[in-house]
Design a protein around this motif. Structure first.
Motif, short mmCIF file in Angstrom:
data_model
loop_
_atom_site.label_atom_id
_atom_site.label_comp_id
_atom_site.label_asym_id
_atom_site.label_seq_id
_atom_site.Cartn_x
_atom_site.Cartn_y
_atom_site.Cartn_z
N PRO A 77 -12.73 10.34 -11.83
CA PRO A 77 -14.18 10.27 -11.47
C PRO A 77 -14.81 9.25 -11.01
CG PRO A 77 -13.85 10.81 -13.68
CD PRO A 77 -12.26 10.75 -13.13
N VAL A 78 -14.08 7.88 -11.76
CA VAL A 78 -14.41 6.62 -11.54
C VAL A 78 -14.24 6.35 -9.85
CG1 VAL A 78 -13.91 4.19 -11.73
CG2 VAL A 78 -13.90 5.71 -13.73
N ILE A 79 -12.93 6.80 -9.41
CA ILE A 79 -12.63 6.45 -7.97
C ILE A 79 -13.71 7.27 -7.14
CG2 ILE A 79 -10.91 6.89 -6.05
CD1 ILE A 79 -8.96 5.98 -8.08
N ALA A 80 -13.96 8.63 -7.39
CA ALA A 80 -14.77 9.49 -6.91
C ALA A 80 -16.13 8.96 -6.66
CB ALA A 80 -15.15 10.81 -7.40
N ALA A 81 -16.54 8.07 -7.75
CA ALA A 81 -17.92 7.51 -7.58
C ALA A 81 -18.01 6.16 -6.85
CB ALA A 81 -18.30 6.99 -9.14
N GLY A 82 -16.83 5.87 -5.98
CA GLY A 82 -16.82 4.77 -5.15
C GLY A 82 -16.08 3.43 -5.42
N VAL A 83 -15.71 3.60 -6.77
CA VAL A 83 -15.10 2.20 -7.33
C VAL A 83 -13.57 2.01 -6.83
CG1 VAL A 83 -14.10 1.11 -9.34
CG2 VAL A 83 -16.35 2.26 -9.35
N SER A 84 -13.29 1.02 -6.45
CA SER A 84 -11.96 0.60 -5.75
C SER A 84 -11.05 1.29 -6.77
CB SER A 84 -11.78 -0.81 -5.50
OG SER A 84 -11.72 -1.43 -6.40
N LEU A 85 -9.71 1.31 -6.15
CA LEU A 85 -8.47 1.91 -7.01
C LEU A 85 -8.20 0.71 -7.96
CD1 LEU A 85 -6.22 3.63 -8.20
CD2 LEU A 85 -4.82 2.88 -6.05
N ARG A 86 -8.14 -0.64 -7.56
CA ARG A 86 -7.82 -1.70 -8.42
C ARG A 86 -8.85 -1.65 -9.51
NH1 ARG A 86 -6.60 -7.94 -6.37
NH2 ARG A 86 -6.32 -8.58 -8.52
N ARG A 87 -10.22 -1.76 -9.28
CA ARG A 87 -11.08 -1.90 -10.19
C ARG A 87 -11.16 -0.59 -11.01
NH1 ARG A 87 -17.35 -1.58 -10.73
NH2 ARG A 87 -17.83 -2.60 -12.74
N ALA A 88 -10.87 0.36 -10.75
CA ALA A 88 -10.91 1.61 -11.52
C ALA A 88 -9.62 1.69 -12.58
CB ALA A 88 -10.83 2.83 -10.51
N SER A 89 -8.47 1.18 -11.97
CA SER A 89 -7.56 0.96 -12.84
C SER A 89 -7.75 -0.08 -13.85
CB SER A 89 -6.18 0.40 -12.12
OG SER A 89 -5.85 1.39 -11.12
N ARG A 90 -8.32 -1.25 -13.67
CA ARG A 90 -8.67 -2.13 -14.72
C ARG A 90 -9.63 -1.41 -15.85
NH1 ARG A 90 -9.32 -6.22 -10.46
NH2 ARG A 90 -11.50 -5.84 -10.82
N LEU A 91 -10.59 -0.68 -15.33
CA LEU A 91 -11.53 -0.20 -16.16
C LEU A 91 -10.84 0.79 -17.03
CD1 LEU A 91 -14.49 0.43 -13.67
CD2 LEU A 91 -14.58 -1.06 -15.90
N ALA A 92 -9.84 1.84 -16.45
CA ALA A 92 -9.15 2.60 -17.18
C ALA A 92 -8.36 2.09 -18.22
CB ALA A 92 -8.17 3.65 -16.25
N LEU A 93 -7.64 1.08 -17.76
CA LEU A 93 -6.75 0.33 -19.04
C LEU A 93 -7.63 -0.09 -20.05
CD1 LEU A 93 -4.46 -1.59 -16.74
CD2 LEU A 93 -3.44 0.24 -18.27
N ALA A 94 -8.74 -0.58 -19.61
CA ALA A 94 -9.72 -1.41 -20.71
C ALA A 94 -10.36 0.03 -21.51
CB ALA A 94 -10.84 -2.18 -19.99
N SER A 95 -10.88 0.81 -20.94
CA SER A 95 -11.26 1.95 -21.89
C SER A 95 -10.48 2.96 -22.49
CB SER A 95 -12.25 2.78 -20.78
OG SER A 95 -11.27 3.67 -19.79
N ASP A 96 -9.21 3.16 -22.22
CA ASP A 96 -8.37 3.90 -22.62
C ASP A 96 -7.50 3.72 -23.56
OD1 ASP A 96 -10.02 6.03 -21.63
OD2 ASP A 96 -8.64 6.50 -19.94
N THR A 97 -6.68 2.62 -23.49
CA THR A 97 -5.66 2.02 -24.02
C THR A 97 -5.34 2.00 -25.53
OG1 THR A 97 -4.97 0.62 -21.86
CG2 THR A 97 -3.79 0.34 -24.10
#
Length: 165
Positions: A77-97
């Motif tokens: 959903p983050v990538i679908a919202a237009g966020v770059s893969l790099r930023r989305a990956s950082r957000l996923a790591l920060a939010s889910d780890t």
């Protein structure tokens, strides 16, 4: 109070000191984590069983797949919202780890202490009830972890700034 909390009504003072919204957010975040972990755990066990792998390999692939699906469920959903893969990956790591680590530690610890659960096959009821119960226990122990993270603007709170998750 941060604008992040204002946007989601998480100001405890505005609600007489109650933090119900934080608990709701933590439950949602943990359900999300539970979904990815459950998919990874079951798929890992299926793959390990099909390939006749031992216990350590079975746990290893299940944990790897739990992280993969947990992060993937955030990235989509983050990538679908237009966020770059790099930023989305950082957000996923920060939010889910932290959430996934907590859930996997609890889940696998429970499976290890249930006699015969790790050796149970996919056709065995012991496999399914021990896995289901391990995920329920992991859920209840991970909710307060996610609540603490969200209250500090960490964990799934970083996703809410995007309003895409």
């Amino acid at each position: 109070m941060s604008s992040l909390n204002q946007a989601h009504g998480d100001d405890p003072k505005a609600r007489g000191g109650k933090s119900g919204s934080l608990w709701r957010s933590a439950i949602q975040a943990t359900l999300h984590c539970l979904t990815g972990c459950a998919i990874g755990e079951v798929l890992g066990m299926v793959v390990a069983t099909a390939l006749s792998w031992g216990n350590a390999a079975s746990i290893g692939i299940s944990v790897v797949l739990a992280f993969f699906f947990g992060y993937a469920l955030t990235l989509r959903p983050v990538i679908a919202a237009g966020v770059s893969l790099r930023r989305a990956s950082r957000l996923a790591l920060a939010s889910d780890t932290v959430s996934i680590v907590t859930m996997e530690l609890v889940d696998n610890a429970f499976i290890l202490v249930v006699p015969g659960a790790l050796a149970a096959g996919l056709a065995d009821g012991l496999f399914w009830w021990s896995l289901a119960l391990s995920l329920v226990i992991a859920f209840f122990l991970t909710v307060p972890v996610n609540r603490a993270l969200i209250a500090r603007g960490r964990g799934h709170a970083v996703m809410h700034e995007l309003h895409a998750h």
